[in-house]
Enzyme design. Structure first.
Site, PDB file in Angstrom:
ATOM      1  N   GLY A 286       0.799  -1.210   0.000  1.00 34.87           N
ATOM      2  CA  GLY A 286       0.000   0.000   0.000  1.00 34.87           C
ATOM      3  C   GLY A 286       0.832   1.259   0.000  1.00 34.87           C
ATOM      4  CB  SER A 287      -0.192   4.752   0.635  1.00 38.93           C
ATOM      5  OG  SER A 287      -0.588   4.768   1.996  1.00 38.93           O
ATOM      6  CB  ALA A 291       4.283   1.614   4.506  1.00 37.42           C
ATOM      7  CD  GLU A 305       4.424  -4.707  -4.077  1.00 38.99           C
ATOM      8  OE1 GLU A 305       4.146  -3.884  -4.975  1.00 38.99           O
ATOM      9  OE2 GLU A 305       3.866  -5.788  -3.935  1.00 38.99           O
ATOM     10  CB  CYS A 340       2.886  -0.973  -7.067  1.00 38.23           C
ATOM     11  SG  CYS A 340       3.251  -2.700  -7.255  1.00 38.23           S
TER      12      CYS A 340
END
Length: 559
Positions: A286-287, A291, A305, A340
């Site tokens: 995610g963002s 994170a 990730e 991503c």
């Protein structure tokens, strides 16, 4: 994020997401698909999901499928019609999930010493699951369901069940226990041996975004199970119905229902669940902002990730021009850039610019269409947001619109989503580096059909390296060249975790046989490979066996 907006999703309550289509005429999904058969284990039909017959999702906790007191209503991204209802789980309703996570033994459901028969059981589940996914009607079921919740081209949708099937084939039979392979080293005397084994963490979490609703959560959840963990999986609730059906398929082929939990929840609810459940490890896709927040609240027990602003360099030796144009279009605009690994910046040598690479990219991008879903609704950026960012980029000195720059014409996509042409803005490399403001604009990840193009000349390779090494995220990259000296220079001075090099280099479409993940951060996660699975979902344990008789000549000495 494969920017993911997990914890910034709208708190819409029981009313769900309220969006209206831009036009009164709504798009009929049947124009994109044909009817299909529904597997016996499935609880929803992708063809019949509509406002009058909505699909209904459920949570899974302690082996039982349950409802919540309220529901999110999910709208069809193509026409604004509420067509799925899923649990809007509250913090109070998440308590059974937290208790399950907290009560899982630190030694896991199995490990190389305990419950070792589970390695064989999971290998058999993978074999049977791969056979189930190999059935054309089952693969079609998942690809169709994916296309309903994240409208993208047929080719993009069929790729997910294909990758999952191959992954399950790869880890069928004995391959699960091979992941737990130990090693031994002779000791200092007879009877002493040092053995290293891989141990699970216990109660863990898998949190994944909207853009790959099957591939990412399926592979990471299975990976957690392989190593002996008990995962609680949360997918962005707008698309989580896909993974729910996959879990039901796993139960059908023999996975014990209590092996994992599955929850529909907003980000803050999942955050509190993990804190109260003393989550031993969280795999978060995610963002960057979320994170970093999770890193603090889970005391570093995370693998990430996170966001991906990904670059591609076109080197000083142009070749295979038509292929490079096609691949660059795929990397930047397939699924309207909502990956991503999508190509966010193209850095072209002046020889490529002289060949008209920008114009060729514009011509290729113009072939994309909403009619065949090679252009897709943008699920995390509205048209107003995209237009605002594009305008800001165009204020950088020397910047110009290369192509695109407008909303898609005559679309019925709800206004809360974006519908935008494939777009590129050219910004001179010197101007990108001239100020923090310009650099921030040029390297901001817009999770949609948008890229920045810049160029460089002979003698400016160090300038290119300065540009890409100042970026905060280092996920994927492409070095398009057959010049080995040039490739070695770039590879030796960069750190992107998944880097493609050579004239056919890309940034997207990582297959199941190689590592995919960022680098340069101790929290970096990976997916697909044995190395990724062991890194993310297990830790090293050393056991020293020392059981030979004490020598008759031994004498006690205090030291």
């Amino acid at each position: 994020p494969r920017t993911r907006r997990l914890a910034t999703l709208p708190h819409s309550g029981a009313a769900g997401m309220r969006c209206t289509p831009r036009h009164a005429a709504t798009r009929n999904f049947s124009s994109f698909v044909r009817r299909l058969s529904v597997p016996s284990w499935a609880t929803i039909n992708p063809d019949s999901m509509s406002a009058s017959t909505p699909a209904v999702g459920q949570n899974l906790v302690n082996g039982k499928w349950t409802d919540a007191g309220a529901q999110h209503v999910i709208i069809d991204p193509l026409n604004g019609e509420g067509f799925i209802r899923v649990p809007n789980t509250t913090i109070a309703e998440a308590q059974p999930f937290a208790e399950r996570m907290r009560s899982c033994p630190r030694s896991g459901l199995h490990n190389p010493i305990k419950n070792v028969a589970r390695y064989n059981m999971l290998g058999a589940v993978m074999a049977d699951g791969a056979r189930e996914l190999a059935k054309p009607e089952v693969a079609a079921y998942f690809s169709r369901l994916i296309q309903r919740v994240v409208p993208k081209s047929h080719a993009q949708c069929v790729g997910e069940p294909s990758v999952v099937r191959k992954f399950m084939e790869n880890y069928s039979c004995d391959q699960v226990r091979f992941l737990a392979r130990s090693f031994g080293i002779p000791g200092d005397h007879d009877g002493q041996t040092t053995t290293g084994i891989r141990m699970p963490f216990g109660g863990v979490a898998v949190i994944t975004p909207f853009n790959f609703p099957l591939e990412i959560p399926a592979l990471q959840t299975l990976s957690a199970l392989f190593m002996g963990n008990q995962p609680c999986t949360k997918v962005d609730w707008k698309v989580a119905i896909v993974m729910e059906q996959f879990v039901r398929m796993l139960h059908h082929v023999g996975l014990p229902p209590t092996d994992m939990d599955y929850i529909y929840a907003d980000g803050p609810v999942m955050n509190e669940l993990m804190v109260q459940g003393d989550c031993r490890m969280c795999l978060f896709t995610g963002s960057q902002a979320i994170a970093d927040k999770l890193t603090i609240e889970l005391k570093g027990r995370v693998k990430l990730e996170d966001a991906g602003f990904d670059w591609k360099i076109l080197g000083p030796d142009p070749a295979e021009v038509e292929f490079v144009v096609w691949q660059s279009d795929q990397d930047a605009y397939a699924f309207s850039g909502q990956k991503c690994s999508a190509q966010s910046m193209l850095i072209a040598h002046e020889k490529w610019m002289d060949l008209g690479i920008v114009e060729k990219l514009g011509e290729r991008a113009a072939l994309r269409s909403l009619e065949d879903l090679t252009c897709s609704p943008v699920l995390t950026w509205s048209n107003a947001d995209i237009a605002s960012h594009m305008s800001a980029c165009l204020q950088v000195p020397g910047a110009k619109l290369a192509f695109g720059g407008k909303p898609l014409a005559h679309n019925g996509i709800p206004e809360c989503y974006g519908a935008w042409e494939p777009t590129a803005v050219y910004i001179p490399i010197n101007e990108i580096l001239a100020s923090e403001a310009a650099f921030g604009l040029a390297t901001r990840e817009l999770f949609g059909p948008f890229q920045v193009i810049t160029s460089f000349k002979d003698g400016q390779v160090d300038l290119v390296l300065e540009l890409i090494n100042r970026m905060q995220n280092h996920l994927t990259a492409g070095i398009v060249s057959n010049d080995h000296v040039f490739i070695q220079k770039i590879l030796g001075h960069t750190i992107n975790g998944t880097t493609y090099a050579g004239i056919r280099a890309r940034t997207t479409a990582a297959p199941q046989q190689h590592w995919f993940g960022p680098s340069g951060d101790p929290r970096s996660a990976g997916i697909h490979t044995q190395e990724a699975i062991k890194l993310c979902w297990s830790s090293h344990r050393e056991i020293i066996y020392d059981h030979a008789p004490v020598p008759l000549t031994w004498e006690p000495k205090t030291t």
